[in-house]
Design a protein around this motif. Structure first.
Motif, PDB file in Angstrom:
ATOM      1  N   ARG A  75     -17.750  20.812 -38.855  1.00 39.34           N
ATOM      2  CA  ARG A  75     -17.907  22.101 -39.552  1.00 39.34           C
ATOM      3  C   ARG A  75     -18.360  23.219 -38.624  1.00 39.34           C
ATOM      4  N   ALA A  76     -19.175  22.881 -37.618  1.00 42.41           N
ATOM      5  CA  ALA A  76     -19.700  23.900 -36.703  1.00 42.41           C
ATOM      6  C   ALA A  76     -19.006  23.902 -35.341  1.00 42.41           C
ATOM      7  N   THR A  77     -17.993  23.061 -35.165  1.00 43.89           N
ATOM      8  CA  THR A  77     -17.276  23.003 -33.887  1.00 43.89           C
ATOM      9  C   THR A  77     -16.523  24.312 -33.671  1.00 43.89           C
ATOM     10  N   PRO A  78     -16.731  24.980 -32.542  1.00 44.23           N
ATOM     11  CA  PRO A  78     -16.014  26.232 -32.289  1.00 44.23           C
ATOM     12  C   PRO A  78     -14.510  25.994 -32.176  1.00 44.23           C
ATOM     13  N   ILE A  79     -13.736  26.868 -32.809  1.00 50.73           N
ATOM     14  CA  ILE A  79     -12.275  26.779 -32.763  1.00 50.73           C
ATOM     15  C   ILE A  79     -11.708  28.128 -32.344  1.00 50.73           C
ATOM     16  N   LEU A  90      -3.060  37.973 -39.997  1.00 52.16           N
ATOM     17  CA  LEU A  90      -3.087  36.580 -39.529  1.00 52.16           C
ATOM     18  C   LEU A  90      -4.445  36.241 -38.925  1.00 52.16           C
ATOM     19  N   LYS A  91      -5.036  37.193 -38.219  1.00 49.89           N
ATOM     20  CA  LYS A  91      -6.396  36.983 -37.690  1.00 49.89           C
ATOM     21  C   LYS A  91      -7.369  36.767 -38.843  1.00 49.89           C
ATOM     22  N   ALA A  92      -7.240  37.581 -39.879  1.00 52.99           N
ATOM     23  CA  ALA A  92      -8.122  37.444 -41.044  1.00 52.99           C
ATOM     24  C   ALA A  92      -7.909  36.089 -41.716  1.00 52.99           C
ATOM     25  N   ARG A  93      -6.650  35.658 -41.805  1.00 54.82           N
ATOM     26  CA  ARG A  93      -6.359  34.353 -42.409  1.00 54.82           C
ATOM     27  C   ARG A  93      -6.962  33.225 -41.576  1.00 54.82           C
ATOM     28  N   ALA A  94      -6.883  33.338 -40.250  1.00 54.37           N
ATOM     29  CA  ALA A  94      -7.465  32.323 -39.372  1.00 54.37           C
ATOM     30  C   ALA A  94      -8.986  32.290 -39.525  1.00 54.37           C
ATOM     31  N   ARG A  95      -9.593  33.456 -39.602  1.00 53.99           N
ATOM     32  CA  ARG A  95     -11.054  33.517 -39.793  1.00 53.99           C
ATOM     33  C   ARG A  95     -11.442  32.889 -41.126  1.00 53.99           C
ATOM     34  N   ALA A  96     -10.664  33.198 -42.163  1.00 55.92           N
ATOM     35  CA  ALA A  96     -10.938  32.636 -43.488  1.00 55.92           C
ATOM     36  C   ALA A  96     -10.792  31.114 -43.473  1.00 55.92           C
ATOM     37  N   ALA A  97      -9.873  30.601 -42.651  1.00 57.96           N
ATOM     38  CA  ALA A  97      -9.675  29.150 -42.549  1.00 57.96           C
ATOM     39  C   ALA A  97     -10.819  28.485 -41.787  1.00 57.96           C
ATOM     40  N   GLY A  98     -11.537  29.281 -40.960  1.00 50.86           N
ATOM     41  CA  GLY A  98     -12.662  28.720 -40.221  1.00 50.86           C
ATOM     42  C   GLY A  98     -12.601  28.889 -38.720  1.00 50.86           C
TER      43      GLY A  98
END
Length: 121
Positions: A75-79, A90-98
């Motif tokens: 859950r806290a692993t940087p991606i 798409l950036k917002a979607r990626a952020r929302a995904a984690g």
């Protein structure tokens, strides 16, 4: 052993470049060819950070990031998302995904290493 990075991209060239650049920077790198391949390998490797493309067969980057975030230990692993895409939605979607961060291809090796250092040490 140092920090372990899982690099996920359907392009063999990008996977090889990531392995070379990150290996030279002192990281231990495991590569995977798409999100499904990465999920199949993640528990054996237990990465400290993940770099993932978005557009991949079988399981794209959004699905992969969401699947990783559903696993307690990651859950806290940087991606970092590494993609040719640059659209704000798409950036917002990626952020929302984690996703933790976003880098556009082609990548600058030094900037990539600095970004990884900033999020994973």
């Amino acid at each position: 052993m140092g920090i372990k990075v899982l690099a996920v991209d359907d392009s063999r060239t990008i996977r090889d470049m990531l392995a070379l650049v990150l290996g030279e920077a002192g990281y231990t790198v495991q590569t995977a060819e798409d999100g499904q391949d990465a999920l199949d390998r993640i528990d054996d490797f237990e990465p400290d950070a993940i770099i993932s493309d978005i557009n991949m067969p079988r399981l794209d980057g959004f699905g992969f990031v969401q699947a990783v975030r559903r696993v307690e230990r990651y859950r806290a692993t940087p991606i970092l998302v590494l993609t040719t895409e640059s659209a704000p939605e798409l950036k917002a979607r990626a952020r929302a995904a984690g996703a933790t961060g976003w880098i556009v291809k082609p990548f600058d090796a030094e900037k990539l290493v600095r970004a990884l250092q900033a999020i994973a040490g």
